[in-house]
Write a protein that holds these residues in place. Sequence first.
Motif, PDB file in Angstrom:
ATOM      1  N   SER A 172       0.992  -0.959   0.019  1.00  0.00           N
ATOM      2  CA  SER A 172       0.033   0.287  -0.618  1.00  0.00           C
ATOM      3  C   SER A 172       0.581   1.212   0.376  1.00  0.00           C
ATOM      4  N   ARG A 173       2.082   1.167   0.624  1.00  0.00           N
ATOM      5  CA  ARG A 173       2.954   2.013   0.846  1.00  0.00           C
ATOM      6  C   ARG A 173       3.661   2.526  -0.737  1.00  0.00           C
ATOM      7  N   ARG A 174       3.545   1.737  -0.894  1.00  0.00           N
ATOM      8  CA  ARG A 174       4.171   1.325  -2.406  1.00  0.00           C
ATOM      9  C   ARG A 174       3.388   1.669  -3.308  1.00  0.00           C
ATOM     10  N   THR A 175       1.726   1.569  -3.328  1.00  0.00           N
ATOM     11  CA  THR A 175       0.959   2.303  -4.017  1.00  0.00           C
ATOM     12  C   THR A 175       0.880   3.605  -3.429  1.00  0.00           C
ATOM     13  N   LEU A 176       0.765   3.915  -2.542  1.00  0.00           N
ATOM     14  CA  LEU A 176       1.237   5.724  -2.549  1.00  0.00           C
ATOM     15  C   LEU A 176       2.063   6.671  -3.583  1.00  0.00           C
ATOM     16  N   LEU A 177       3.620   5.973  -2.919  1.00  0.00           N
ATOM     17  CA  LEU A 177       4.449   6.380  -3.849  1.00  0.00           C
ATOM     18  C   LEU A 177       4.133   6.331  -4.364  1.00  0.00           C
ATOM     19  N   GLU A 178       3.045   5.499  -5.559  1.00  0.00           N
ATOM     20  CA  GLU A 178       3.752   5.364  -7.282  1.00  0.00           C
ATOM     21  C   GLU A 178       2.739   6.827  -7.524  1.00  0.00           C
ATOM     22  N   GLN A 179       1.748   6.811  -6.865  1.00  0.00           N
ATOM     23  CA  GLN A 179       0.593   8.459  -7.295  1.00  0.00           C
ATOM     24  C   GLN A 179       1.547   9.436  -6.744  1.00  0.00           C
ATOM     25  N   SER A 180       1.875   9.472  -5.711  1.00  0.00           N
ATOM     26  CA  SER A 180       3.208  10.520  -5.309  1.00  0.00           C
ATOM     27  C   SER A 180       3.796  11.350  -6.394  1.00  0.00           C
ATOM     28  N   LEU A 181       4.402   9.932  -7.298  1.00  0.00           N
ATOM     29  CA  LEU A 181       5.591  10.521  -7.457  1.00  0.00           C
ATOM     30  C   LEU A 181       4.712  11.038  -9.324  1.00  0.00           C
ATOM     31  N   GLN A 182       4.019  10.206  -9.440  1.00  0.00           N
ATOM     32  CA  GLN A 182       3.094  10.925 -10.605  1.00  0.00           C
ATOM     33  C   GLN A 182       3.137  11.845 -10.701  1.00  0.00           C
ATOM     34  N   GLU A 183       2.487  12.523  -9.131  1.00  0.00           N
ATOM     35  CA  GLU A 183       1.470  13.688  -9.300  1.00  0.00           C
ATOM     36  C   GLU A 183       3.117  14.633  -9.046  1.00  0.00           C
ATOM     37  N   VAL A 184       4.308  14.059  -8.876  1.00  0.00           N
ATOM     38  CA  VAL A 184       5.566  15.031  -8.848  1.00  0.00           C
ATOM     39  C   VAL A 184       5.566  15.022 -10.781  1.00  0.00           C
ATOM     40  N   LEU A 185       5.730  14.255 -11.284  1.00  0.00           N
ATOM     41  CA  LEU A 185       5.222  14.359 -12.726  1.00  0.00           C
ATOM     42  C   LEU A 185       4.715  15.201 -12.697  1.00  0.00           C
ATOM     43  N   PHE A 186       3.784  15.293 -13.154  1.00  0.00           N
ATOM     44  CA  PHE A 186       2.330  16.572 -13.014  1.00  0.00           C
ATOM     45  C   PHE A 186       3.002  17.302 -12.827  1.00  0.00           C
ATOM     46  N   GLN A 187       3.717  17.754 -12.106  1.00  0.00           N
ATOM     47  CA  GLN A 187       4.231  19.335 -11.000  1.00  0.00           C
ATOM     48  C   GLN A 187       4.878  19.402 -11.677  1.00  0.00           C
ATOM     49  N   ILE A 188       6.051  18.661 -12.122  1.00  0.00           N
ATOM     50  CA  ILE A 188       7.099  19.030 -12.973  1.00  0.00           C
ATOM     51  C   ILE A 188       6.349  19.486 -14.279  1.00  0.00           C
ATOM     52  N   ILE A 189       5.546  19.387 -14.806  1.00  0.00           N
ATOM     53  CA  ILE A 189       5.579  19.521 -16.637  1.00  0.00           C
ATOM     54  C   ILE A 189       4.189  21.093 -16.248  1.00  0.00           C
ATOM     55  N   LYS A 190       3.743  20.605 -14.618  1.00  0.00           N
ATOM     56  CA  LYS A 190       2.975  22.368 -15.012  1.00  0.00           C
ATOM     57  C   LYS A 190       3.566  23.446 -15.523  1.00  0.00           C
ATOM     58  N   PHE A 191       4.819  23.093 -14.397  1.00  0.00           N
ATOM     59  CA  PHE A 191       6.328  24.204 -13.743  1.00  0.00           C
ATOM     60  C   PHE A 191       6.634  24.430 -14.965  1.00  0.00           C
ATOM     61  N   VAL A 192       6.945  23.581 -16.050  1.00  0.00           N
ATOM     62  CA  VAL A 192       8.127  24.184 -16.864  1.00  0.00           C
ATOM     63  C   VAL A 192       6.650  24.370 -18.469  1.00  0.00           C
ATOM     64  N   ASN A 193       5.808  24.426 -18.002  1.00  0.00           N
ATOM     65  CA  ASN A 193       4.641  24.997 -18.808  1.00  0.00           C
ATOM     66  C   ASN A 193       3.711  26.095 -18.367  1.00  0.00           C
ATOM     67  N   GLU A 194       3.951  26.613 -17.136  1.00  0.00           N
ATOM     68  CA  GLU A 194       3.861  27.840 -16.519  1.00  0.00           C
ATOM     69  C   GLU A 194       4.975  29.163 -16.694  1.00  0.00           C
ATOM     70  N   LYS A 195       5.896  28.589 -16.619  1.00  0.00           N
ATOM     71  CA  LYS A 195       7.078  29.700 -16.931  1.00  0.00           C
ATOM     72  C   LYS A 195       8.060  29.196 -17.500  1.00  0.00           C
ATOM     73  N   LYS A 196       8.319  30.517 -18.549  1.00  0.00           N
ATOM     74  CA  LYS A 196       8.808  29.712 -19.874  1.00  0.00           C
ATOM     75  C   LYS A 196       9.606  30.794 -20.381  1.00  0.00           C
ATOM     76  N   ASP A 197       9.211  32.033 -19.422  1.00  0.00           N
ATOM     77  CA  ASP A 197       9.842  33.360 -19.890  1.00  0.00           C
ATOM     78  C   ASP A 197      11.475  33.149 -19.112  1.00  0.00           C
ATOM     79  N   HIS A 198      11.466  33.116 -18.690  1.00  0.00           N
ATOM     80  CA  HIS A 198      12.901  33.372 -17.383  1.00  0.00           C
ATOM     81  C   HIS A 198      13.942  31.876 -18.005  1.00  0.00           C
ATOM     82  N   VAL A 199      13.741  31.200 -19.742  1.00  0.00           N
ATOM     83  CA  VAL A 199      14.012  30.380 -19.873  1.00  0.00           C
ATOM     84  C   VAL A 199      15.199  30.945 -20.712  1.00  0.00           C
ATOM     85  N   PRO A 200      16.952  30.935 -20.323  1.00  0.00           N
ATOM     86  CA  PRO A 200      17.838  31.596 -21.671  1.00  0.00           C
ATOM     87  C   PRO A 200      18.126  31.130 -23.042  1.00  0.00           C
TER      88      PRO A 200
END
Lengths: 215, 615
Positions: free
Chosen positions: A146-174
């Motif tokens: 069950s902990r493993r399942t939770l971790l999998e879900q959390s990891l997916q959330e982290v990946l979603f988080q990354i995608i969201k962040f890179v999408n929202e903030k682009k102006d600062h990229v050199p």
Amino acid sequence: MNCEVCQLKELEVEPFEICEVLRCILHTIVFHRALGLIRPKDIDLELFEITYVQCGEIEVEKKIDEKIEQFINWIEKHPNKKSQICLSFYEVKSKQPSWFTKIERLYWEQWYINLNVLQPTKSLIGKSHHSKLVMDPGEASEERSSRRTLLEQSLQEVLFQIIKFVNEKKDHVPPINDGVIYYPFEITIPSSSDSAFGMDMIKRMLHSGHPSMLN
Amino acid sequence: MDFPENLPSSDTGRLEQIVSHFFPKALHIVLNSRIPSLQSRGRTRERFSGLNVRKSDKWFNLVMGDRPAALEKLHSWHRNVLDSMIIDIILVHPISSNNNLDDDDDDHGNSIVRSAETVIERWVVQYENPLIMSPQSSDSSTRYQKVYKKSIILLRSLYSQTRLLPAYRVSRQLSSSLASSGYDLIYKVSSFSDIFSGPVTETMKEFRFAPVEVPPGRLSASVTYRSDLSDFNLGVHITLPPRIITDYVGSPATDPMRFFPSPGKSVEGTSFPVRAGRPPLTGSSAERPHSWTSGFHRPPAQFATPNQSFSPAHSHQFSPGLHDFHWSRTDAFGDNHQLSPPFSPSCSPSTPRYISGSNSPQINVRPGTAPVTIPSSATFNRYVSSNFSEPSRNPLPPFSPKSTRRSPSSQDSFPGIALYKSSRSGESPSGLMNQYPAQKLSKDSKYDSGRFSGLLSSSGSPRFGFSRSPSRLSSQDDLDDPDCSCPFDFDDVDESGLQYSQSLDRRKTSSSISQSLPIGRKSQDAAVGVLVHMLKTAPPLRQDSSTYMASMSGIQREGSVSVSVSGTESEYSMAQKHIRCTRGAEKLQAAQRLTSRQIQEWIWSNSCPLSQTKE
């Protein structure tokens, strides 16, 4: 240029999961910052039903694997701790050469990966002592899954988080320089000293605010 | 900034190019991750140099590999950048119809499972051209570079997102499992789409990518997706993990004297799909007459690696759930959309996983069975169940050695294993057998052959495979025995006949048997083949006259054999009783109780023309 900071959701991992989790997160971030000509590589995690994307650059792979190894070594010496790994992207600004060469790193983006590394055996022993019960192997495996399942879900959330962040903030990229595949980056792991966590934070603050020579 | 193509002179032109190339790139990314048949193949992982990449593939610095032709067509279709591009990813899945059995049954009384299509993802890419133009903050010289950089990031995130959404796992499952068991992923690209109904939208989530300003408008992308695909029971029917069948029943090839249980056992999993939307064959076989061919229900686990050579398109692991090839179901043959058993066994590249090199370790040899040498399981891989004809025609396992000889006419028969990879949406890379669904049915004479040829395998390599798959599958015979031929071919029979004669001479029987064998009926020859094998491995004589070899009679389609019996009259009459009374699997059961020596005795006695039988 401001430095964008992204704090990723904390993940509870067991030591054997660190490698996969970190590889997944670090490569995903770098993939979105490797804007040169690349051929993406899909990698399936073994422990989880997640596929992430690597940029396919061998140097990136080496660098990440090295750092993960260092981190795992550090974790072995400092078990049961919350730790943070920082992935920073910077620009290199070389000043006019004078009697010493000063290379400045201008950090424009920082990612904080927050991990809470659990030591399962100790926690299990602790439980059994506390409750004066013999830990049922079935229960333990159920708990683990069950902990493993939770971790999998959390990891997916982290990946979603990354995608969201890179999408929202682009102006600062050199701007992308010709021939450069990925923006230079560094990975900072906690150091060996006990007060490493605090010191690291101070270091980072200094670096992000005041570009200076790094070790 | 490297633009893949020569820059248009004007900034506007460059921006237009960004927009116009954005659509096909996004389409390629989405479909590549969803539709197995459209995935770029042949991509090697050698050091990527970027030198041998087509210009069109370099756009947005994301090398995907060559675009399939289907995508090129779509690209040419979408010419107006102001049109939205809506990509629907549709899951084709079976829906069981439990009610109205009468209506749902086909002619054979089997229930038809219908299939439905459900949109599980909708990607929308569009270039919005707002009436109010955003003020241009940066000068035009660097504007397109920034725009290009941002569009690259957008596509990177789109690429990652395709891997994160649930449909990706479905796509992977389907592409790795050739048996989609009625499931398939197809796509639809359009400019307009049906609005999702209310209840549907409740189950769907939306993710909007941040738009990229591309003056005079902006590029945007979004995806609406089903976050939960458990309703479709995908996990059950697809990706069954390879597993070892611990209760492997065995096959005539490996244990000729063994009794094979009736086909009542259901085998889980699915058979090969012929077309999307068809359900798996279930394991019911109540209508199957008892026969020892039922052993073929469970061979797949034992098929050896050579099977892989059969299908060039077969690069994926098979789900072992495929291995339910219930060839008893005639609908499997008559029905275009069900892959029949002929396809199954050797189609299994996953089988090497658990058979490799094994000598049929999982065969349960019942105590008291004839101590015959069990050939290695590798020898069984030729014995494709493709030879299963309608059981009603040949309820008994006839030995038809003649027909096992590869005749030219049998070459064009059912080509054997079909790897059907259903894909409506694009090219089907693997050569598929669903085009040959019912051919073999008419060629019953050829079906008779070799069905039980497994029984007749000699201690070495099997001399013949099922003739059902003469050219294709039998090519696998080449792996072990390049000139695989039926031992009951005339040439071979002589050899076996000689063996007979040698042993018979010891018993002072006529050596004319070697001549009589080829003349005899097919069944006789087949019987002889089995016995030859057993003779080679027979232990010393035992005086156990309790039973006789009834399997020989089982082999004979028509009971009468022009052979004679020597030995005690009582023994013979007992044998005759067995012969008359038992059928099919029961015969095997009886046969099991015989020792090989008894069999020898029976054969010799039956073959000897000198002493006559007494009925």
